[in-house]
Design a protein around this motif. Sequence first.
Motif, mmCIF file in Angstrom:
data_model
loop_
_atom_site.group_PDB
_atom_site.id
_atom_site.type_symbol
_atom_site.label_atom_id
_atom_site.label_comp_id
_atom_site.label_asym_id
_atom_site.label_seq_id
_atom_site.Cartn_x
_atom_site.Cartn_y
_atom_site.Cartn_z
ATOM 1 N N PHE A 79 98.474 27.536 9.982
ATOM 2 C CA PHE A 79 97.744 28.830 9.810
ATOM 3 C C PHE A 79 97.055 29.567 8.542
ATOM 4 O O PHE A 79 96.013 30.019 8.777
ATOM 5 C CB PHE A 79 99.178 29.612 8.910
ATOM 6 C CG PHE A 79 99.295 30.569 8.855
ATOM 7 C CD1 PHE A 79 99.070 31.926 9.002
ATOM 8 C CD2 PHE A 79 99.500 30.847 7.230
ATOM 9 C CE1 PHE A 79 98.858 33.474 9.095
ATOM 10 C CE2 PHE A 79 99.647 32.675 6.964
ATOM 11 C CZ PHE A 79 99.680 33.046 7.707
ATOM 12 N N PRO A 119 82.589 31.906 11.849
ATOM 13 C CA PRO A 119 83.448 32.607 10.987
ATOM 14 C C PRO A 119 84.265 33.968 12.175
ATOM 15 O O PRO A 119 83.118 34.113 12.710
ATOM 16 C CB PRO A 119 83.436 33.279 10.323
ATOM 17 C CG PRO A 119 82.710 32.341 9.627
ATOM 18 C CD PRO A 119 81.269 31.992 10.251
ATOM 19 N N PHE A 120 85.492 33.716 12.287
ATOM 20 C CA PHE A 120 85.859 34.707 14.019
ATOM 21 C C PHE A 120 85.629 34.304 15.277
ATOM 22 O O PHE A 120 85.743 35.737 15.666
ATOM 23 C CB PHE A 120 84.756 36.003 13.368
ATOM 24 C CG PHE A 120 85.364 36.685 11.540
ATOM 25 C CD1 PHE A 120 86.076 36.484 11.201
ATOM 26 C CD2 PHE A 120 84.389 37.193 10.721
ATOM 27 C CE1 PHE A 120 86.653 37.007 9.631
ATOM 28 C CE2 PHE A 120 84.004 37.548 10.012
ATOM 29 C CZ PHE A 120 85.073 37.408 9.269
ATOM 30 N N ARG A 167 91.400 36.362 20.346
ATOM 31 C CA ARG A 167 90.092 35.546 19.731
ATOM 32 C C ARG A 167 90.107 34.538 19.072
ATOM 33 O O ARG A 167 90.440 33.289 18.805
ATOM 34 C CB ARG A 167 88.652 36.142 19.266
ATOM 35 C CG ARG A 167 87.631 35.757 19.157
ATOM 36 C CD ARG A 167 86.310 36.650 19.120
ATOM 37 N NE ARG A 167 86.689 37.866 19.482
ATOM 38 C CZ ARG A 167 86.234 38.530 18.531
ATOM 39 N NH1 ARG A 167 85.796 38.704 16.888
ATOM 40 N NH2 ARG A 167 85.945 39.768 19.196
ATOM 41 N N TYR A 179 103.303 35.519 11.208
ATOM 42 C CA TYR A 179 103.217 35.758 10.174
ATOM 43 C C TYR A 179 103.008 37.420 10.085
ATOM 44 O O TYR A 179 103.939 37.890 9.282
ATOM 45 C CB TYR A 179 102.292 35.328 9.464
ATOM 46 C CG TYR A 179 101.751 35.861 8.037
ATOM 47 C CD1 TYR A 179 102.807 35.007 7.258
ATOM 48 C CD2 TYR A 179 101.750 36.964 7.475
ATOM 49 C CE1 TYR A 179 102.319 35.916 5.700
ATOM 50 C CE2 TYR A 179 100.584 37.145 6.706
ATOM 51 C CZ TYR A 179 101.449 36.303 5.566
ATOM 52 O OH TYR A 179 102.025 36.759 4.611
ATOM 53 N N LEU A 180 102.287 38.163 11.010
ATOM 54 C CA LEU A 180 102.371 39.397 11.031
ATOM 55 C C LEU A 180 103.252 40.198 11.565
ATOM 56 O O LEU A 180 103.935 41.404 10.864
ATOM 57 C CB LEU A 180 101.036 39.824 11.916
ATOM 58 C CG LEU A 180 99.240 39.282 10.666
ATOM 59 C CD1 LEU A 180 98.830 39.158 12.214
ATOM 60 C CD2 LEU A 180 99.721 40.755 10.081
ATOM 61 N N ILE A 234 93.254 31.716 9.280
ATOM 62 C CA ILE A 234 93.298 33.046 9.101
ATOM 63 C C ILE A 234 92.827 33.165 8.012
ATOM 64 O O ILE A 234 91.249 34.493 8.384
ATOM 65 C CB ILE A 234 94.922 33.659 8.928
ATOM 66 C CG1 ILE A 234 95.054 35.074 8.671
ATOM 67 C CG2 ILE A 234 95.085 33.389 7.437
ATOM 68 C CD1 ILE A 234 95.829 36.004 8.950
ATOM 69 N N THR A 235 92.206 32.302 6.812
ATOM 70 C CA THR A 235 91.357 32.360 6.011
ATOM 71 C C THR A 235 90.060 32.182 7.173
ATOM 72 O O THR A 235 88.946 33.204 6.136
ATOM 73 C CB THR A 235 91.528 31.333 4.873
ATOM 74 O OG1 THR A 235 92.663 31.445 4.219
ATOM 75 C CG2 THR A 235 90.104 31.970 3.545
ATOM 76 N N PHE A 236 89.325 31.356 7.766
ATOM 77 C CA PHE A 236 87.989 30.821 7.970
ATOM 78 C C PHE A 236 88.418 31.252 8.851
ATOM 79 O O PHE A 236 86.918 31.691 9.534
ATOM 80 C CB PHE A 236 87.781 29.329 8.495
ATOM 81 C CG PHE A 236 86.908 29.004 8.719
ATOM 82 C CD1 PHE A 236 85.518 29.075 8.186
ATOM 83 C CD2 PHE A 236 86.183 28.006 10.033
ATOM 84 C CE1 PHE A 236 84.105 28.444 8.779
ATOM 85 C CE2 PHE A 236 85.759 28.270 10.110
ATOM 86 C CZ PHE A 236 84.259 28.122 9.949
ATOM 87 N N GLY A 278 89.831 34.114 10.634
ATOM 88 C CA GLY A 278 90.689 35.447 10.831
ATOM 89 C C GLY A 278 91.706 35.915 11.719
ATOM 90 O O GLY A 278 92.095 34.706 11.976
ATOM 91 N N ASN A 279 91.606 37.045 12.518
ATOM 92 C CA ASN A 279 92.897 36.908 13.215
ATOM 93 C C ASN A 279 92.804 38.470 14.129
ATOM 94 O O ASN A 279 92.144 39.533 13.961
ATOM 95 C CB ASN A 279 93.432 37.576 11.821
ATOM 96 C CG ASN A 279 94.858 38.292 12.620
ATOM 97 O OD1 ASN A 279 95.268 38.009 13.774
ATOM 98 N ND2 ASN A 279 95.219 39.333 12.591
ATOM 99 N N PHE A 280 91.978 37.731 14.840
ATOM 100 C CA PHE A 280 91.898 39.383 15.964
ATOM 101 C C PHE A 280 92.252 38.864 17.384
ATOM 102 O O PHE A 280 92.112 36.921 17.967
ATOM 103 C CB PHE A 280 90.528 39.444 16.431
ATOM 104 C CG PHE A 280 90.213 40.275 17.328
ATOM 105 C CD1 PHE A 280 89.659 41.538 16.257
ATOM 106 C CD2 PHE A 280 89.638 40.230 18.804
ATOM 107 C CE1 PHE A 280 89.559 42.700 17.254
ATOM 108 C CE2 PHE A 280 89.213 42.082 19.328
ATOM 109 C CZ PHE A 280 89.427 42.999 18.447
#
Lengths: 244, 259
Positions: free
Chosen positions: B202, B127-128, B215, B224-225, B206-208, B210-212
Amino acid sequence: MKRVLAFVLLLAGCSTAQPSPSTPNITVFAAASLTESFQKLGKEFEAAHPGTKVTFNFGGSSALAQQINQGAPADVFASAAPANMKQVTDTGAITAAPTTFAKNTLQIAVPQGNPGKVTDLADFAKADLKIALCAEQVPCGAAAKKVFAAAGVTAAPDTLEQDVKAVLTKVSLGEVDAALVYRTDVRAAGAKVEGKDFAEASGAVNDYPIAPLAKAPAEAKDFVNFVLSERGRAVLTEAGFAAP
Amino acid sequence: MRSRLPVVLVLPAIAGLAFLLVPLAGLLVKAPWASLPTQLFSAEVGQALRLSLVCASLATVVCLVLGVPLAWLLARGDLPGRGLLRALVTVPLVLPPVVGGVALLLVLGRRGVVGQHLDQWFGISLPFTTAGVVLAEAFVAMPFLVISVEGALRAADPRYEEAAATLGASRWLTFRRVTLPSVMPGVVAGTVLCWARALGEFGATITFAGNFPGRTTTMPLAVYLALETDPDAAIVLSIVLLLVSVAVLAGLRDRWIRA
């Protein structure tokens, strides 16, 4: 054929049996974080005012403000931020002065048992911990940014989530060691998430204003007063809100 | 002699085309064209676009390597409960992508069934990470490839494979030299669908993952953001994603089909 006709007549009968529009119904537009507490207050208000029906529309405060300004049938607006209330008072849809009825502060959210041994805001700078924050574009992210700036901490987040619920999913699954969310969100998330207070939280307190709309019936004002009453305060405190 | 096109087909076809294209036209009409160049060449957009293209392409490779053999197994393998297996393969299509992302977290997350061992034994945490983005996209996009290739395999004439076998070719050689070339259009169509689906992914991402930025922030996440604070920027980002994907798909598809 006959049976279909009977069914149609039955339906028609049903529609005439619905309450007439003179029954005092009020529609409350409220920030999503108020969902549990306002639903409870709504039921109590209905019990205290027989014949009155309270309907809720919960959502993001900015979306609600836009809906009201575009003519959505709201009687009361409870916003999670003064800025969104101002959008509605600016257009004249609300003429009464809004009253602050609750405050929400940030809390450190950790998974049950606190595996990352997170105790204060400085831990958010540790690179070996997995950290989730809200994206800056959403309110909880903006508040977090403010708190970190005031505390002089450079946070090292692994992810910037799209909303509070997404952050809490990651905390409750144990995928991150710490996150920064509102106290009420920690309370609503249940036993899998623990909340920790921190000194710098007072730097980003969120005010919740409420006001009846200009063209709302008298019951709207009654509902606002009920939220501001002792009982309203008690329900909100239970949900984690602080008194204004 | 060419007969006239039947109206019963042409009218709904035109309505269908309009239904698909009018929302796109709306996006183009509402776009703040003046700010398009600055957005297009901003560092953040470039970063998100590059990440999107790289991740979607890697996810497509993963899908090809795993999906084509899976399609072959479903079409040619003599398995018990093949119908059920076929239905299960399409589950990621019906599953809301966010649920798919949560499912991936439960399996491959730090505390997940498999993920906790990956973490303890190898120090791998998915994740991430960008690898997480590729996985999430591959999970959602693979059914498109499998269904399309399996359909092509089932429509292909098995007598050519039988002929190859009677001439002494092994099953692997038959697959490479006879089966695969005969279903190439299906593989290409599936690859295109798969890549397009991965590019627009999407919910699972974003669930698995994340959002950075740099990366895991792919274009759909950035759109979306941006929508939260600056709808105009969101429209511009969507158009950039659309233009790039249409250009890539139009360019590659022609080349592959001619080949």
